[in-house]
Design a protein around this motif. Structure first.
Motif, PDB file in Angstrom:
ATOM      1  N   THR A  39      -8.316 -20.084 -36.140  1.00 24.23           N
ATOM      2  CA  THR A  39      -7.663 -19.205 -35.166  1.00 24.23           C
ATOM      3  C   THR A  39      -8.415 -17.886 -35.119  1.00 24.23           C
ATOM      4  OG1 THR A  39      -5.488 -20.194 -35.593  1.00 24.23           O
ATOM      5  CG2 THR A  39      -5.520 -18.040 -34.505  1.00 24.23           C
ATOM      6  N   ALA A  40      -8.774 -17.464 -33.916  1.00 22.03           N
ATOM      7  CA  ALA A  40      -9.456 -16.182 -33.716  1.00 22.03           C
ATOM      8  C   ALA A  40      -8.547 -15.232 -32.944  1.00 22.03           C
ATOM      9  CB  ALA A  40     -10.761 -16.386 -32.948  1.00 22.03           C
ATOM     10  N   VAL A  54     -17.779 -19.840 -39.632  1.00 28.80           N
ATOM     11  CA  VAL A  54     -16.797 -19.864 -38.545  1.00 28.80           C
ATOM     12  C   VAL A  54     -16.359 -18.443 -38.212  1.00 28.80           C
ATOM     13  CG1 VAL A  54     -14.634 -20.872 -37.748  1.00 28.80           C
ATOM     14  CG2 VAL A  54     -16.085 -22.146 -39.337  1.00 28.80           C
ATOM     15  N   ARG A  55     -16.289 -17.576 -39.219  1.00 28.80           N
ATOM     16  CA  ARG A  55     -15.952 -16.173 -38.961  1.00 28.80           C
ATOM     17  C   ARG A  55     -16.958 -15.523 -38.024  1.00 28.80           C
ATOM     18  NH1 ARG A  55     -15.667 -13.783 -44.846  1.00 28.80           N
ATOM     19  NH2 ARG A  55     -17.252 -15.393 -45.116  1.00 28.80           N
ATOM     20  N   ALA A  56     -18.225 -15.917 -38.164  1.00 26.68           N
ATOM     21  CA  ALA A  56     -19.255 -15.351 -37.294  1.00 26.68           C
ATOM     22  C   ALA A  56     -19.074 -15.809 -35.847  1.00 26.68           C
ATOM     23  CB  ALA A  56     -20.636 -15.730 -37.803  1.00 26.68           C
ATOM     24  N   ILE A  57     -18.533 -17.012 -35.651  1.00 24.45           N
ATOM     25  CA  ILE A  57     -18.256 -17.485 -34.294  1.00 24.45           C
ATOM     26  C   ILE A  57     -17.186 -16.607 -33.650  1.00 24.45           C
ATOM     27  CG2 ILE A  57     -17.267 -19.391 -32.954  1.00 24.45           C
ATOM     28  CD1 ILE A  57     -18.692 -21.318 -34.843  1.00 24.45           C
ATOM     29  N   LEU A 112     -11.484 -13.659 -37.359  1.00 26.56           N
ATOM     30  CA  LEU A 112     -10.765 -14.881 -37.694  1.00 26.56           C
ATOM     31  C   LEU A 112      -9.460 -14.523 -38.414  1.00 26.56           C
ATOM     32  CD1 LEU A 112     -11.907 -17.760 -37.141  1.00 26.56           C
ATOM     33  CD2 LEU A 112     -12.329 -17.923 -39.594  1.00 26.56           C
ATOM     34  N   THR A 113      -8.372 -15.175 -38.023  1.00 24.49           N
ATOM     35  CA  THR A 113      -7.103 -14.929 -38.705  1.00 24.49           C
ATOM     36  C   THR A 113      -6.649 -16.126 -39.537  1.00 24.49           C
ATOM     37  OG1 THR A 113      -5.817 -15.691 -36.797  1.00 24.49           O
ATOM     38  CG2 THR A 113      -6.341 -13.330 -36.923  1.00 24.49           C
ATOM     39  N   ALA A 114      -7.200 -17.306 -39.280  1.00 24.91           N
ATOM     40  CA  ALA A 114      -6.842 -18.491 -40.064  1.00 24.91           C
ATOM     41  C   ALA A 114      -8.003 -19.460 -40.044  1.00 24.91           C
ATOM     42  CB  ALA A 114      -5.585 -19.158 -39.505  1.00 24.91           C
TER      43      ALA A 114
END
Length: 299
Positions: free
Chosen positions: A80-81, A185-188, A202-204
């Motif tokens: 989740t972003a 994934v945080r970088a996405i 990113l939150t999750a």
């Protein structure tokens, strides 16, 4: 007279696929598996941050030597972003760097959010998050950030094989992806927010698979504590799931047990070799135009 202690039964060699909860580090999980199985010979493949949940592959005894080969496999995630805020860690645990104003946020539509995330399919030159475990001059990047240093990491080539946006709620979006090892994934989330002009983080994050090991095989840390030996996927089954497998003749198996080259075995890539009784012996790879050579022997 004191009763003699029963002999210690060694821990079984294999993998424990753990469904890591939020709040625990990967090292915390390894420590719990060590206690549960009564062995120090435990390691993990692919770190998960405390924020993240899901599949953490833990090797026990001889299977710890499999972990380096599993590090290179594909991974899958649900994430989740949130857009409109950028943070120092590219996730919800970091300090806020920027907050977008109302005018900028007004231009962020669900369609633009979907397009910004879906633009991260395929081969990407991705700059890892600054709080990654990548070493910079012998020191982890995240430690340099904690020490107040500015960290700039070079872009790395990664591949996102699949990415699907499953829901958009205002400035939040859920998405699922399957990607190469080394993808952040945080970088996405960060880069999608940058392309929208409002920042993102990113939150999750939930890892749903590491190669062939998915949540269907995973045990919670509580389940591992209650039934430690029953939680271990035997090394032979773990190897058959992860690699192409080949069953040897008795003569070949005798050679493999002592790490000899096999001039009469043609392989197409890294292969798990088994003796006629099904015991996992070794990983071998092709040797030039003919034969095979050992990569790692497990007996």
């Amino acid at each position: 007279m004191t009763e003699p202690r029963p002999p210690r039964v060694p821990a079984p060699s294999g993998l424990v696929v753990v469904d890591k909860p939020a709040g625990l580090t990967s090292h915390d999980v390894v420590a719990r598996v060590r206690r549960a199985l009564g062995t120090r010979k435990v390691g993990h493949a692919g770190t998960l941050d405390p924020l993240a949940t899901g599949v953490l592959v833990v090797g026990v005894e001889r299977a710890t030597r499999l972990l380096g080969h599993l590090m290179l496999t594909e991974k899958a995630y649900d994430a989740t972003a949130r857009f409109g805020v950028a943070t120092t860690t590219d996730d919800a645990e970091g300090e806020v760097l920027t907050t977008a104003d109302a005018a900028a946020l007004a231009s962020v539509t669900p369609e633009r959010i979907r397009a910004a995330l879906e633009d991260h399919r395929g081969d990407l030159d991705q700059v890892p998050t600054a709080v990654s475990a990548i070493k910079v001059d012998g020191k982890r990047a995240y430690q340099r950030v904690r020490d107040g240093e500015q960290v700039e990491l070079a872009a790395r080539r990664v591949t996102v094989h699949e990415l699907e946006v499953t829901d958009v709620r205002g400035l939040e979006a859920d998405f699922s992806l399957r990607c190469s090892s080394g993808t952040y994934v945080r970088a996405i989330a960060r880069d999608a927010g940058a392309s929208l002009g409002v920042g993102g983080h990113l939150t999750a994050l939930r890892r749903t698979a590491v190669g062939p090991y998915d949540l269907g095989l995973a045990r919670t840390v509580e389940e591992v504590a209650q039934d430690p030996r029953g939680s271990v996927l035997p090394i032979a089954e773990a190897a058959r799931r992860a690699f192409t497998s080949h069953d040897l003749t008795p003569a070949q198996a005798a050679d493999v047990r002592v790490g000899r080259r096999l001039d009469d075995l043609a392989l197409s890539g890294l292969t798990a070799l088994f003796d006629p009784d099904g015991e996992f012996l070794a990983l071998y790879e092709p040797r030039g135009e003919a034969g095979a050579r050992p990569v790692a022997v497990f007996v």
